[in-house]
Design an enzyme around this catalytic site. Structure first.
Site, PDB file in Angstrom:
ATOM      1  CE1 TYR A  39      -3.505   2.778   1.034  1.00 20.48           C
ATOM      2  CE2 TYR A  39      -1.800   3.425   2.608  1.00 20.48           C
ATOM      3  CZ  TYR A  39      -2.978   3.702   1.933  1.00 20.48           C
ATOM      4  OH  TYR A  39      -3.629   4.894   2.147  1.00 20.48           O
TER       5      TYR A  39
HETATM    6  N1  LIG Z   1      -9.765   8.039   5.649  1.00 21.41           N
HETATM    7  C1  LIG Z   1      -8.550   8.333   6.092  1.00 21.41           C
HETATM    8  O1  LIG Z   1      -8.340   8.579   7.294  1.00 21.41           O
HETATM    9  C2  LIG Z   1      -7.407   8.372   5.094  1.00 21.41           C
HETATM   10  C3  LIG Z   1      -6.084   8.379   5.571  1.00 21.41           C
HETATM   11  C4  LIG Z   1      -5.046   8.387   4.644  1.00 21.41           C
HETATM   12  C5  LIG Z   1      -5.316   8.406   3.264  1.00 21.41           C
HETATM   13  N2  LIG Z   1      -6.613   8.410   2.848  1.00 21.41           N
HETATM   14  C6  LIG Z   1      -6.857   8.400   1.396  1.00 21.41           C
HETATM   15  O2  LIG Z   1      -7.946   9.250   1.091  1.00 21.41           O
HETATM   16  C7  LIG Z   1      -8.785   8.654   0.072  1.00 21.41           C
HETATM   17  C8  LIG Z   1     -10.211   8.496   0.570  1.00 21.41           C
HETATM   18  O3  LIG Z   1     -10.208   7.784   1.805  1.00 21.41           O
HETATM   19  P1  LIG Z   1     -11.514   7.024   2.326  1.00 21.41           P
HETATM   20  O4  LIG Z   1     -11.167   6.519   3.675  1.00 21.41           O
HETATM   21  O5  LIG Z   1     -12.712   7.870   2.112  1.00 21.41           O
HETATM   22  O6  LIG Z   1     -11.532   5.789   1.289  1.00 21.41           O
HETATM   23  P2  LIG Z   1     -12.502   4.524   1.291  1.00 21.41           P
HETATM   24  O7  LIG Z   1     -13.591   4.689   2.284  1.00 21.41           O
HETATM   25  O8  LIG Z   1     -11.635   3.314   1.404  1.00 21.41           O
HETATM   26  O9  LIG Z   1     -13.159   4.610  -0.155  1.00 21.41           O
HETATM   27  C9  LIG Z   1     -12.432   4.322  -1.282  1.00 21.41           C
HETATM   28  C10 LIG Z   1     -13.381   4.034  -2.413  1.00 21.41           C
HETATM   29  O10 LIG Z   1     -12.607   3.489  -3.478  1.00 21.41           O
HETATM   30  C11 LIG Z   1     -13.348   2.442  -4.065  1.00 21.41           C
HETATM   31  N3  LIG Z   1     -12.501   1.436  -4.698  1.00 21.41           N
HETATM   32  C12 LIG Z   1     -11.578   0.628  -4.131  1.00 21.41           C
HETATM   33  N4  LIG Z   1     -11.087  -0.234  -5.032  1.00 21.41           N
HETATM   34  C13 LIG Z   1     -11.713   0.017  -6.203  1.00 21.41           C
HETATM   35  C14 LIG Z   1     -11.653  -0.541  -7.506  1.00 21.41           C
HETATM   36  N5  LIG Z   1     -10.834  -1.565  -7.797  1.00 21.41           N
HETATM   37  N6  LIG Z   1     -12.432  -0.029  -8.459  1.00 21.41           N
HETATM   38  C15 LIG Z   1     -13.270   0.999  -8.199  1.00 21.41           C
HETATM   39  N7  LIG Z   1     -13.387   1.589  -6.987  1.00 21.41           N
HETATM   40  C16 LIG Z   1     -12.616   1.088  -5.995  1.00 21.41           C
HETATM   41  C17 LIG Z   1     -14.060   1.799  -2.898  1.00 21.41           C
HETATM   42  O11 LIG Z   1     -15.177   1.060  -3.384  1.00 21.41           O
HETATM   43  P3  LIG Z   1     -15.971   0.053  -2.421  1.00 21.41           P
HETATM   44  O12 LIG Z   1     -16.802   0.936  -1.553  1.00 21.41           O
HETATM   45  O13 LIG Z   1     -16.725  -0.812  -3.350  1.00 21.41           O
HETATM   46  O14 LIG Z   1     -14.916  -0.675  -1.626  1.00 21.41           O
HETATM   47  C18 LIG Z   1     -14.446   2.993  -2.048  1.00 21.41           C
HETATM   48  O15 LIG Z   1     -15.730   3.469  -2.335  1.00 21.41           O
HETATM   49  C19 LIG Z   1      -8.118   7.321  -0.281  1.00 21.41           C
HETATM   50  O16 LIG Z   1      -7.317   7.475  -1.414  1.00 21.41           O
HETATM   51  C20 LIG Z   1      -7.267   7.007   0.944  1.00 21.41           C
HETATM   52  O17 LIG Z   1      -6.139   6.202   0.644  1.00 21.41           O
HETATM   53  C21 LIG Z   1      -7.651   8.375   3.722  1.00 21.41           C
END
Ligand SMILES: NC(=O)c1ccc[n+]([C@@H]2O[C@H](COP(=O)([O-])OP(=O)(O)OC[C@H]3O[C@@H](n4cnc5c(N)ncnc54)[C@H](OP(=O)(O)O)[C@@H]3O)[C@@H](O)[C@H]2O)c1
Length: 240
Positions: A152
């Protein structure tokens, strides 16, 4: 072609959490939104009612990424911005072959943004100087690595690097920046012990919520000068 009031913003993985908050904030400001979703969450109904175009897309194959880009091109000749938000946070586990974990992480964090940036370049260009934006959502772990999420962290590091390459390639028409969040929001299943441990990692000791990313994206889109940068939103984690 669909008629939009202005060039739409494209958000990958826009049906939950940070992507959803971004979609809602653009719609609230009457900025047209196209979003991709993989799981059909109930929130999609309200997003569609608010005017969003919601496209089912699973970026786990190259063919699917090409098909998605083709779908976007058939909807609109122009994009105001492309926000690469879709992500998976997979650890290395004894039950998954390591090459599978690495392939999955590279697919969503490297192949998908790399190909969409290339394939949708014509939709981003042609809107004047700083007329469009690409934003890569990376992660604080790019700086430090992660012993439990090695693939990752490596894939997000590649995405971070692509920020600078695409900034160079697409300037001055398109600005390209990365947002590197630390803890933004917990997952429902995170227990109290995990939450406490995660909060302790930053100077600020909070999980600030999606609004923190929404405001930064607003700023990046309003800037005419900032490109090729990675903006850390991590509560001062490196200083702990
Ligand atoms: N939340 C945090 O605290 C945090 C911290 C560090 C970095 N980030 C970054 O910020 C961004 C948003 O975070 P988040 O927590 O809101 O992310 P999240 O809840 O994990 O949502 C990511 C979305 O991406 C979709 N996805 C994953 N694999 C896919 C694929 N193969 N094809 C199409 N869609 C796909 C997922 O679909 P499904 O719903 O079907 O799984 C999900 O809806 C991400 O890039 C994450 O790495 C977040």
């Amino acid at each position: 072609m669909t008629t939009f009031s202005s060039a739409p913003v494209l958000i990958t993985g826009g049906a939950r959490r940070i992507g959803l908050a971004l979609a809602r904030s653009f719609l609230a400001r009457s900025i047209p939104v196209i979003l991709s979703y993989r799981t059909p969450y109930t929130e999609l109904d309200a997003l569609r009612q608010a005017g969003a175009i919601c496209l089912a897309a699973d970026f786990s194959t190259t063919e699917n990424i090409y098909a998605f880009a083709e779908q976007i091109r058939s909807l609109t000749p122009r994009l105001r911005a492309m926000i690469h938000n879709a992500s998976r946070w997979e650890p290395e586990t004894p039950t998954t072959p390591p090459e599978q974990t690495l392939a999955d992480m590279l697919q969503i964090h490297v192949y998908t943004p790399y190909l969409l940036n290339q394939l949708l370049e014509p939709c981003l260009r042609g809107q004047g100087i700083a007329g469009a934006d690409i934003i890569h959502l990376t992660d604080y772990v790019v700086e430090k690595g992660s012993e439990k999420h090695i693939a990752y962290a490596a894939s997000k590091a590649a995405l971070d690097n692509m920020t600078r390459s695409f900034a160079r390639k697409l300037a001055p028409e398109v600005k390209v920046n990365a947002i590197a969040p630390g803890l933004i929001l917990f997952k429902e299943q995170d227990d109290d012990a995990y939450r406490q441990q995660a909060l302790e990692k930053s100077l600020m000791k909070i999980a600030p919520g999606e609004e923190e990313i929404v405001r930064l994206v607003e700023y990046l889109l309003s800037s005419r000068y900032m490109t090729g940068k990675t903006l850390g939103v991590d509560g001062g984690r490196a200083l702990r």
